[in-house]
Design a protein around this motif. Structure first.
Motif, mmCIF file in Angstrom:
data_model
loop_
_atom_site.group_PDB
_atom_site.id
_atom_site.type_symbol
_atom_site.label_atom_id
_atom_site.label_comp_id
_atom_site.label_asym_id
_atom_site.label_seq_id
_atom_site.Cartn_x
_atom_site.Cartn_y
_atom_site.Cartn_z
ATOM 1 N N PHE A 120 0.840 -1.206 0.000
ATOM 2 C CA PHE A 120 0.000 0.000 0.000
ATOM 3 C C PHE A 120 0.871 1.252 0.000
ATOM 4 C CE2 PHE A 120 -1.673 3.509 2.495
ATOM 5 C CZ PHE A 120 -2.790 3.855 1.729
ATOM 6 N N HIS A 121 1.868 1.285 0.865
ATOM 7 C CA HIS A 121 2.703 2.488 0.961
ATOM 8 C C HIS A 121 3.419 2.761 -0.369
ATOM 9 C CE1 HIS A 121 1.863 2.958 5.154
ATOM 10 N NE2 HIS A 121 2.393 1.808 5.473
ATOM 11 N N ARG A 122 3.854 1.708 -1.040
ATOM 12 C CA ARG A 122 4.565 1.910 -2.306
ATOM 13 C C ARG A 122 3.609 2.401 -3.389
ATOM 14 N NH1 ARG A 122 9.703 0.425 -3.283
ATOM 15 N NH2 ARG A 122 10.394 0.488 -5.449
ATOM 16 N N LEU A 123 2.401 1.840 -3.424
ATOM 17 C CA LEU A 123 1.427 2.288 -4.409
ATOM 18 C C LEU A 123 0.977 3.715 -4.102
ATOM 19 C CD1 LEU A 123 -0.284 1.815 -6.869
ATOM 20 C CD2 LEU A 123 -1.938 0.576 -5.447
ATOM 21 N N ALA A 124 0.797 4.037 -2.820
ATOM 22 C CA ALA A 124 0.429 5.408 -2.442
ATOM 23 C C ALA A 124 1.500 6.390 -2.883
ATOM 24 C CB ALA A 124 0.210 5.489 -0.936
ATOM 25 N N ALA A 125 2.771 6.000 -2.742
ATOM 26 C CA ALA A 125 3.871 6.871 -3.175
ATOM 27 C C ALA A 125 3.823 7.076 -4.695
ATOM 28 C CB ALA A 125 5.213 6.278 -2.760
ATOM 29 N N ALA A 126 3.478 6.028 -5.447
ATOM 30 C CA ALA A 126 3.377 6.153 -6.910
ATOM 31 C C ALA A 126 2.228 7.077 -7.298
ATOM 32 C CB ALA A 126 3.182 4.772 -7.529
ATOM 33 N N ILE A 127 1.131 7.005 -6.569
ATOM 34 C CA ILE A 127 -0.012 7.884 -6.850
ATOM 35 C C ILE A 127 0.379 9.341 -6.620
ATOM 36 C CG2 ILE A 127 -2.305 8.545 -6.007
ATOM 37 C CD1 ILE A 127 -2.702 5.485 -5.428
ATOM 38 N N ARG A 128 1.051 9.594 -5.522
ATOM 39 C CA ARG A 128 1.463 10.961 -5.224
ATOM 40 C C ARG A 128 2.512 11.451 -6.226
ATOM 41 N NH1 ARG A 128 3.057 12.218 0.685
ATOM 42 N NH2 ARG A 128 2.534 14.322 -0.045
ATOM 43 N N ALA A 129 3.404 10.534 -6.647
ATOM 44 C CA ALA A 129 4.418 10.929 -7.628
ATOM 45 C C ALA A 129 3.784 11.319 -8.954
ATOM 46 C CB ALA A 129 5.410 9.782 -7.841
ATOM 47 N N GLY A 130 2.609 10.767 -9.245
ATOM 48 C CA GLY A 130 1.904 11.112 -10.471
ATOM 49 C C GLY A 130 0.987 12.312 -10.322
ATOM 50 N N GLY A 131 1.065 12.993 -9.181
ATOM 51 C CA GLY A 131 0.260 14.187 -8.971
ATOM 52 C C GLY A 131 -1.079 13.937 -8.313
ATOM 53 N N GLY A 132 -1.354 12.698 -7.917
ATOM 54 C CA GLY A 132 -2.636 12.379 -7.296
ATOM 55 C C GLY A 132 -2.620 12.608 -5.793
#
Length: 419
Positions: free
Chosen positions: A310-322
């Motif tokens: 979850f933490h890694r996917l959340a980081a990817a979402i934030r990195a994409g501007g989400g």
């Protein structure tokens, strides 16, 4: 070895009294030895040793330790302290022992205080806590001068990690810090000490359950198994070969998809969704899948304590501007997880206000054991304390599903009959 001449029962109470007096005085001569209501045999033995008359029937024998030391030295060639330690056990010297405890305590704490982590509030709070709750005292009493130092080395490694760093296997972390791959297994003393610090660092509650332990490790990118670390996803298209294609296809079909940490690391993705909702209970995502399908807004489910996946996917979402919008249970664990998601991932609370809670709370719901602070809405904590009832996500999922509708959206199914 033949018994010591003063090891006879007739001298036992005299020497035991002398021992107690000496130990109170840190093994320094002075004070007295007393034998209350001595037997005739004790009177005869002591009078013979001291060279004095003690009549049978005396109410007590009282002897200064200086005189007793002189008498036993004359009789045996050994001083009183030597005799007591020869007969055993060795004399306790409280002041010397206390000095040694202070020295050991400083030896144990010095590396921890010298750590670069000492600049962090959470670390200093943790050190103060273990210094005051008996943890360090236990290490001192055991003469264990290494455990805290090893724990600090582990914390330094963990603290230096980033959300995008590759997951660190728990045995590898243990081997790096201690040379023993099993040193951080569940409930080992070292793991317990490190986890108490990680709980302080994250603000997550520290319990001894396997789930809470896994959550604390994974919150810091440390995993026991990157295939077992998962996050449940619905309606989240992504770019990237393999995993990105699977997620996009699953979103188009409106079916849930389990993403493992292993997939996120080996098949990196880019996510451009502007808003992604997060729930705690898989029942919420299941109902969204059944009722909304492909018309469901992007939704993640932590399935309890958030995992490293979850933490890694959340980081990817934030990195994409989400940005994330988080909802959890209105109970102690749910509030702690919400607080952590907000702090770590910049998430926004999703229907986690006092008004949301009071609109659904019912006296028939489970009793609430503590709530914890709710800094995004301080009135929420007060309302939870006042009502004393937990409100789980399944009780509010109608509201959540209304927020998850995105056009075009099918009609929501009527809630199933409780029967």
């Amino acid at each position: 070895m033949s018994p010591h001449p003063l090891g006879r029962p007739d001298y036992a109470r005299l020497l035991e009294s002398a021992r107690r007096t000496l130990e109170r005085r840190n093994a320094e001569l002075g004070g007295r030895a007393t034998v209350p209501a001595p037997t005739d045999a004790e009177c005869a033995a002591v009078s013979g040793l001291l060279g004095s008359d003690h009549l049978p029937g005396a109410k007590s024998i009282v002897v200064s330790l200086d005189r007793l030391d002189t008498s036993v030295r004359r009789a045996t060639g050994q001083g009183l302290i030597e005799i007591l330690e020869t007969i055993g056990p060795p004399l306790r010297r409280p002041r010397d022992e206390e000095g040694e405890r202070r020295r050991l305590r400083e030896e144990i704490l010095a590396p921890a205080r010298d750590s670069p982590l000492n600049d962090a509030d959470w670390y200093r709070t943790w050190l103060e806590r273990i210094s005051g709750n008996g943890t360090v005292t236990k290490l001192v009493n055991r003469g264990d001068t290494d455990r805290l130092c090893r724990a600090v080395r582990i914390l330094e490694v963990v603290d230096a990690r980033t959300d995008t760093a590759p997951p660190l296997p728990l045995p590898s972390l243990a081997a790096t810090a201690t040379g023993d791959t099993k040193a951080l297994e569940h409930r080992t003393p070292l793991a317990t000490l490190v986890l108490s610090a990680l709980a302080e660092r994250t603000g997550l509650p520290r319990t001894d359950t396997a789930e809470a332990t896994r959550a604390l490790w994974e919150a810091h990118g440390v995993v026991g198994d990157d295939l077992a670390s998962r996050v449940l996803v619905l309606g989240l298209p992504a770019e990237g070969a393999g995993l990105g294609e699977w997620l996009t296809d699953a979103a188009a079909r409106g079916v849930p998809f389990q993403v493992t940490l292993h997939q996120l690391v080996t098949l990196p993705i880019t996510v451009t969704a502007p808003v992604v909702f997060v729930c705690e209970n898989p029942a919420v995502l299941r109902r969204a899948a059944d009722g909304l399908g492909a018309a469901c807004a992007p939704l993640l489910c932590t399935e309890g304590w958030p995992s490293a996946a979850f933490h890694r996917l959340a980081a990817a979402i934030r990195a994409g501007g989400g940005r994330l919008r988080y909802h959890g249970d209105f109970d102690a664990a749910g509030i702690a997880m919400a607080r952590y998601a907000i702090d770590r991932h910049g998430a926004s609370p999703w229907r986690m206000s006092a008004a949301d809670y009071t609109a659904h709370v019912d006296d028939a719901f489970p009793a609430l054991t503590g709530a914890g602070p709710t800094p995004w809405d301080p009135e929420l904590a007060r309302a939870m304390t006042r009502h004393g009832r937990a409100v789980h996500e399944e009780s509010v999922d109608d509201d959540l599903l209304r927020d998850l509708v995105r056009d075009p959206a099918p009609a929501l199914p009527a809630p199933e009959d409780a029967t």
